[in-house]
Each structure stands twice: as C-alpha cells, then as structure tokens.
Write an enzyme that holds these catalytic residues in place. Structure first.
Site, mmCIF file in Angstrom:
data_model
loop_
_atom_site.group_PDB
_atom_site.id
_atom_site.type_symbol
_atom_site.label_atom_id
_atom_site.label_comp_id
_atom_site.label_asym_id
_atom_site.label_seq_id
_atom_site.Cartn_x
_atom_site.Cartn_y
_atom_site.Cartn_z
ATOM 1 N N LYS A 78 0.756 7.682 11.655
ATOM 2 C CA LYS A 78 0.592 9.033 12.198
ATOM 3 C C LYS A 78 0.560 9.034 13.726
ATOM 4 O O LYS A 78 0.892 10.029 14.354
ATOM 5 C CB LYS A 78 -0.677 9.651 11.633
ATOM 6 C CG LYS A 78 -0.715 9.582 10.101
ATOM 7 C CD LYS A 78 -0.921 10.874 9.467
ATOM 8 C CE LYS A 78 -0.798 10.956 7.965
ATOM 9 N NZ LYS A 78 -1.027 9.814 7.132
HETATM 10 C C1 LIG Z 1 -0.507 9.786 5.834
HETATM 11 C C2 LIG Z 1 -0.248 8.456 5.241
HETATM 12 C C3 LIG Z 1 0.687 8.294 4.214
HETATM 13 C C4 LIG Z 1 1.429 9.461 3.602
HETATM 14 O O1 LIG Z 1 2.351 10.053 4.507
HETATM 15 P P1 LIG Z 1 2.903 11.526 4.222
HETATM 16 O O2 LIG Z 1 3.701 11.877 5.413
HETATM 17 O O3 LIG Z 1 1.686 12.389 4.062
HETATM 18 O O4 LIG Z 1 3.702 11.456 2.982
HETATM 19 C C5 LIG Z 1 0.931 7.017 3.755
HETATM 20 N N1 LIG Z 1 0.273 5.957 4.249
HETATM 21 C C6 LIG Z 1 -0.643 6.076 5.236
HETATM 22 C C7 LIG Z 1 -1.340 4.867 5.728
HETATM 23 C C8 LIG Z 1 -0.926 7.327 5.768
HETATM 24 O O5 LIG Z 1 -1.819 7.455 6.757
#
Ligand SMILES: *Cc1c(COP(=O)(O)O)cnc(C)c1O
Length: 466
Positions: free
Chosen positions: A111
């Site tokens: 993120k």
């Molecule tokens: C947010 C997240 C996901 C999922 O990603 P999306 O964009 O919500 O599908 C997978 N793995 C980790 C470690 C995350 O922080």
C-alpha cells in the site's frame, strides 16, 4: 493533450477531472470514479528507472491537475522513502516464476507504493486550493498504517482510520497507533473490516456530514491509488520479459484494488495473459469464477488478515466495464447483493471477465504449507498474503490455461509484519527492519467505539473544533 475525464460506475454523479476525483474518493451516487479513456502505454525499456517509468505512465492520467515536472518531483520524493534502489525489485524463484517485492516502503506492505505518492498529491492539491480535508479510511490492517505514514504531520489534513478491533495483527495495529502526530486519529471498531468499510461508505453518503468535515478518502476506492499501482505491473513485465512478450500475474486479493491495476495495465496495451485472483478462506471471488454469482458469507479471520474481506469494493469497477459501462445495471446488481447477499452476474459480463481473470483459494493450512515450500525450494521467506499468491500461481501453472509464459506473483507484505504466521510455518520469528525495531516499546493511542455511524460522525465533527 485533452484533460482526462473520470466518470462514476453508477452513472449518476458528475464527471470530474483528476484533481477533483483525487479529493472526492467515493462519487456522490455511491459509485467509484473510473477513467473514460485508457491512455496508451509509453515506451518503457527494461532498464528505465522506476521513477521515470512512473512519471511517464501516470502523466496522462493527471494532466490538467499536475504537469509532468510536478509529478516527477512528487514521484521522486515518494520513492526515495523506499529501502531498495529498484523500488519494487523482482526476485527469480526459478521455473519461470518471479516474485515482485512490493514491501520495501516505510510500513512494509504494497500500500505504500500508492499512498506515499497519493499523500503528496493530496497535500499539493489541497494546498493549491487553500483547503483542509478529513481523510477517513477503513483498514483491514495495512492501508491504515500506510495512510498514516503518508499523511502524519501534514497541515492540510486530519486522518481518521477505522480498524476492526482485535482483528489486525499486533504489528499492524502498533504501526498505526504509535505514530505521534496531532492530525492522526485511530478508532478500533467493534466489528469486522466490512463493517468499517460500510461506516466509511455511510459517512460519504451523508451529504451534510461529508460537506461539514470535507471528507476525503484514501481507501483503494480512490482512483489515484489504483493508478499508482499500474506502474509496477509494467516495470516488472519489462524486467521479466525485456522482449515485450506476455506474462501473467498472481495477486493476493482483498478489495480487488491491486489486481484491478493489472487489468488497467492490460487495457493500456501491456501484454498480460492472465490475472490470477488469489483469495484466502474468504473466497467470494474464487467462488464467483466458478459459479458466476456473487455470494457474501460471514467474514472469517485468517492468517492473511488484509484479505479478510467479503465485499471487494473495486470489483465494482470491473463489473462496470464488463457491463459495457452501464451504471444503472451495476447499481441494480449491487443493490440486490446488498439486500440479499447474493447476485447472479449476467453471462455476457462473466464471459468478458473470464477472458482476463481466473481465481484460486488457499486455506490457512495450505498457506503455511506454501510458506514452508517456498522457503525450502528457493530460500525466500514470504508472508502469509504472498503465500496465497504463490500457491495460486502454482495451481495456475498446473492448469490447462497455463501457456508456459512467465508468471509474476506480487509479494504484498514483508514477513516481519506477520511474525506469528512465519513462526508457525518456519519455526522462527523474523526481525523487524531497523526503523521499526522499537515498535513494541512505543506508547499506543486509540479509542474503541461501537459499529455506529452516529459515533463516527460525532468524532469527525469534533475534529473541526480542535
Ligand atoms: C491490502 C492487502 C492485500 C489486498 O489488496 P487489495 O488491493 O485490497 O486486493 C493483500 N496483501 C496485503 C499484505 C495487503 O496489505
């Protein structure tokens, strides 16, 4: 060049330019903003610096709001905060399988790739307009810390993050609750991540509240986040296939924001064969690919908490495209889903989706097995989310659909974020990187609240007077 136009998936909200879409988050009709046109990919060679690739790929999406020089500056600052000069390095697992490491940002999850940039864009755009905003977000664990890290200490924003009480890992919670900045506010909601996400949507749908506190969003419903994620699909495909040949991607999926960015890269002309949607036991999407219906069950906690989601918000963007951009029919389908927890998806929409996507699911035991197996075979320690992606890629590579082209699995978190799962799989706890070594000694600050919009609304309004 014409300025890009963004429209809502429900067809009733006004069209916006990039700057307004950035600040608006959820559209006023409850839909999500999407670009009307996909700009063609610029020429990106395998040895181009990540920052230069990012600027070239995103410039057409932000035109009219940020010029190329402004974008380049923000991109440079965002990715200088990463612990690897390649920003998102590619690791060869052997046998045509690669791991794209997206965990080199300050909070150790993918993120950061989007939020380090989006935080700077928000600050710049609010500053230019002389405005403040209240950024409200729900987190299943990683968005919250990435948003807080990106926005702490900024003058133009308050950040309010809702997380499901007791349902995020200790490391995840502490990464949010130990940041000492007066503009950061953590609320632990007695409920699930879906409850938190519903509270955020309800706050946005309350027009008085929304205007009174000038709500903004940094959840993955924000178009700018999806946009920033397109970049690493392109750079990693070029690194794995300098000749421009096709690749497939396996993506650990929760809210569908990450894998959706891969679909946009494909629309822009990247040679992508298959996008593998990797789910944990919360497998609405994996079941959708088999049964062509969306069926919402109770959220069950798993070893990969950031994917403990039943209602994947960004799936709406794909449904809208699959429907031939029919906002009214998308709104109907999602209304039905909300009312009865089940909705059949029309066959012609499913056919279009099946051209690009497949789905697999791994339970907790399979996740631990995959962590063990990857370590034994490649010496690479992976976190439980990444393990769901690696295991799904493995199944894809054993399926009829596999065509022998390289597969890139997105590594979405550093294993140090999930020490209990790593210990369960490998018998040893991973160390946190230096900048987080004293995380468990830092004081925490958060309030526990009920799953009630009125309580959240009071908190938001109270911030306007401090
Ligand atoms: C947010 C997240 C996901 C999922 O990603 P999306 O964009 O919500 O599908 C997978 N793995 C980790 C470690 C995350 O922080």
């Amino acid at each position: 060049m014409n300025h890009p136009v963004y429209v809502s998936t429900r067809g009733q909200a006004e069209q916006l330019g990039f700057g307004d879409a950035l600040l608006t988050g959820l559209a006023t009709d409850g839909g999500l903003y999407c670009p009307v046109e996909f700009p063609p990919l610029p020429d990106i060679s395998a040895d181009l610096d990540y920052r230069d690739a990012a600027t070239a790929i995103m410039a057409p999406f932000v035109a009219g709001t940020f010029d190329e020089a402004e974008l380049e500056t923000m991109v440079g600052l965002a990715y200088d905060s990463f612990r690897d000069p390649a920003v998102c390095p590619l690791i060869d697992l052997g046998g045509g399988h690669h791991l794209l490491d997206l965990s080199k940002g300050p909070t150790l999850a993918f993120k950061d790739v989007a939020l380090q940039l989006v935080g700077r864009m928000l600050d710049a755009e609010l500053g230019r307009r002389g405005r403040r905003a209240t950024i409200l977000g729900a987190t299943s664990g990683d968005t919250g810390s990435a948003a807080i890290e990106a926005l702490a200490g900024l003058d133009a924003v308050d950040v309010v993050i809702l997380h499901p009480a007791g349902r995020v890992s200790d490391v995840q919670r502490r990464q949010m609750t130990t940041v000492e900045a007066s503009n950061v506010h953590n609320l632990a909601v007695n409920g699930t991540f879906d409850d938190c996400q519903d509270l955020v949507k309800a706050a946005f749908n309350d027009r008085d509240l929304r205007d009174a506190v000038s709500l903004g969003a940094v959840n993955s419903i924000n178009w700018a986040r999806v946009m920033a994620q397109i970049v690493y699909y392109v750079t990693s495909a070029r690194a794995a296939r300098p000749d421009g040949g096709p690749v497939s991607f396996s993506v650990p999926t929760g809210n569908f924001g990450n894998v959706l960015a891969g679909w946009y890269a494909k629309q822009m002309g990247l040679a992508v064969n298959t996008l593998i949607v990797a789910s944990n036991r919360n497998d609405v999407l994996a079941r959708f690919f088999q049964r062509r219906a969306l069926e919402i069950h109770q959220v069950e906690p798993s070893l990969s908490p950031s994917m403990d989601i039943q209602v994947s918000s960004n799936f709406e963007r794909l449904l809208w495209e699959a429907s031939g951009r029919n906002g009214a029919r998308v709104a109907d389908l999602l209304g039905l889903l909300r009312a009865s927890s089940r909705a059949e998806v029309p066959a012609d929409w499913c056919d279009r989706i099946d051209e690009a996507f497949v789905g697999y699911r791994l339970g907790d035991d399979e996740t631990l097995q995959e962590m063990k197996r990857t370590f034994a075979e490649s010496g690479v320690v992976i976190d439980p989310h990444t393990a769901v992606g690696v295991g799904s890629a493995r199944r894809f590579m054993e399926s009829d659909r596999f065509d022998g082209e390289p597969v890139i699995t997105l590594a979405t978190a550093d294993p140090a974020k999930f020490p209990d799962a790593v210990e369960a799989a490998l018998g040893e706890r991973p160390d946190l990187p230096d900048h987080l070594a004293d995380l468990f000694d830092r004081p925490e600050s958060f309030d526990v609240i009920d799953n009630d919009l009125a309580v959240v609304a009071d908190r938001l309004r109270a911030l306007q007077h401090t």
